[in-house]
Enzyme design. Structure first.
Site, PDB file in Angstrom:
ATOM      1  N   CYS A   1       0.837  -1.197   0.000  1.00 44.48           N
ATOM      2  CA  CYS A   1       0.000   0.000   0.000  1.00 44.48           C
ATOM      3  C   CYS A   1       0.877   1.253   0.000  1.00 44.48           C
ATOM      4  CB  CYS A   1      -0.987  -0.042   1.165  1.00 44.48           C
ATOM      5  SG  CYS A   1      -2.364   1.133   0.984  1.00 44.48           S
TER       6      CYS A   1
ATOM      7  N   HIS B   1      -3.843  -5.404   1.162  1.00 44.45           N
ATOM      8  CA  HIS B   1      -3.182  -5.746   2.417  1.00 44.45           C
ATOM      9  C   HIS B   1      -3.321  -7.235   2.752  1.00 44.45           C
ATOM     10  CE1 HIS B   1      -2.370  -1.623   3.901  1.00 44.45           C
ATOM     11  NE2 HIS B   1      -3.427  -1.313   3.168  1.00 44.45           N
TER      12      HIS B   1
ATOM     13  N   GLU C   1      -1.566  -8.834   4.787  1.00 41.09           N
ATOM     14  CA  GLU C   1      -1.289  -9.007   6.222  1.00 41.09           C
ATOM     15  C   GLU C   1      -2.542  -8.938   7.075  1.00 41.09           C
ATOM     16  OE1 GLU C   1      -0.856  -4.488   5.639  1.00 41.09           O
ATOM     17  OE2 GLU C   1      -0.596  -6.321   4.477  1.00 41.09           O
TER      18      GLU C   1
END
Length: 230
Positions: free
Chosen positions: A86, A203, A205
């Site tokens: 990002c 994302h 994660e």
């Protein structure tokens, strides 16, 4: 495998990435403040998401001039792995470590939603726990995620097979409707020619544990944890 996460003023996904790395590696990554110019020997550096320097000037433009960037460049020159997520992707393009730029979303609105990503190549250190053509879900949270490059650069990325991920439907179709931010050719993530630097806007994660709502992003971090480094 030794990893570090760079922390800038305004980073807000640094701990998310650290949690994802620790879950896969079994060890905490080093958290490095952006003013640190001396880094230990590392295998992987992650530049996380957030709003570095409040996104003043352009997203990532000020962070690209941070003192730590010289050490990051040296890490890449030595053959180390580098991941930008990002705002991290924005920083890597602003620093010239990846080509292109991230522009305002096509609808001129901040997007906070899930998207689906199709894996375009699975023979890299970042993607080898997926298969080419796999589709996985990932949250997106950005106002400037519209990947742009001139046609010559886009053709080179395509010709050299450096597009890692594309926005797609859940069934894997690359369509305009699946391309929420308007990115050129539905590009969500790209690779450097060495295949050791990768940037992506969504994302992974944020989907590495069932308590988060899924584990779609975990294979990316499992792949990095399994790196065999020289």
């Amino acid at each position: 495998m030794k990893a570090a996460v760079i922390v800038f003023p305004g980073s807000n996904c640094d701990r998310d990435v650290a949690v994802a790395l620790e879950a896969s590696m079994g060890a905490k990554p080093l958290m490095v403040w952006h003013r640190d110019t001396q880094l230990p020997d590392l295998d992987l550096i992650v530049v996380p998401g957030g709003f570095s320097y409040g996104d003043y000037l352009r997203c990532g433009a000020m962070a690209a001039q941070s003192p730590a960037m010289a050490a990051i460049r040296a890490h890449v020159a030595r053959g180390g792995y580098l991941l930008g997520v990002c705002n991290g992707f924005q920083i890597l393009t602003e620093a010239g470590l990846l080509p292109g730029a991230l522009l305002r979303n096509a609808g001129l609105r901040f997007l906070s939603m899930d998207c689906h990503l199709r894996v375009e190549r699975a023979d890299t250190a970042f993607t080898n726990h997926y298969k080419t053509g796999d589709v996985f879900r990932a949250p997106m949270a950005h106002g400037d995620g519209n990947y742009f490059a001139d046609d010559t650069t886009l053709d080179r990325l395509e010709g050299e097979n450096l597009v890692a991920l594309r926005y797609a439907t859940a069934e894997g179709a690359v369509t305009p409707e699946a391309n929420f931010n308007g990115a050129a050719r539905n590009i969500a993530g790209i690779l450097s020619p060495s295949l050791r630097v990768m940037g992506l806007m969504p994302h992974p994660e944020d989907l590495v544990d069932p308590l988060m709502g899924g584990t779609d992003g975990k294979p990316l971090f499992d792949a990095l944890a399994a790196l065999e480094v020289a």
